[in-house]
Design a protein around this motif. Structure first.
Motif: not given
Length: 127
Positions: A9, A38, A72, A79
């Motif tokens: 991330s 994402t 997400a 997810v």
């Protein structure tokens, strides 16, 4: 519960406006629902592909300038796209933004093409 951002991330936040990165980081500590980034900055080619696929309606996306991120939801490491998760994440983003004095917009508040995973810096404050 407090979550943190994974290396993946954090890597996806490269090139994103520092004020939005700060909001994302604080939101990850405040959220009751874990999330991952994402997408941050997009190329014009990627944006064009999303428009062709119907996943976006504009070539003026805030992703092109580093003013937007998509998230997400993560539940038990998986997810999830269930709509009820995203307002809970949004509440953490909004709280973090308010605490930092950073104006943001959540795609879930849009009246058309609601986009629960999308957060961007407000164009009025961050043209």
């Amino acid at each position: 519960m407090s979550f943190g951002l994974s290396k993946r991330s954090m890597d996806r936040l490269q090139g994103v406006h520092p004020r939005l990165v700060a909001v994302v980081r604080e939101a990850s500590a405040l959220t009751p629902v874990d999330f991952m980034i994402t997408e941050g900055v997009r190329t014009r080619a990627r944006q064009a592909a999303l428009v062709r696929a119907g996943a976006s309606r504009t070539m003026a996306s805030r992703h092109l300038t580093g003013h937007a991120v998509d998230v997400a939801a993560l539940v038990d490491g998986q997810v999830r796209w269930d709509w009820p998760l995203y307002p809970r994440i949004a509440a953490a983003f909004k709280a973090a933004a308010a605490r930092q004095g950073t104006a943001i917009v959540w795609g879930g508040d849009w009246s058309t093409l609601r986009d629960g995973p999308h957060f961007e810096l407000d164009r009025k404050a961050f043209p």
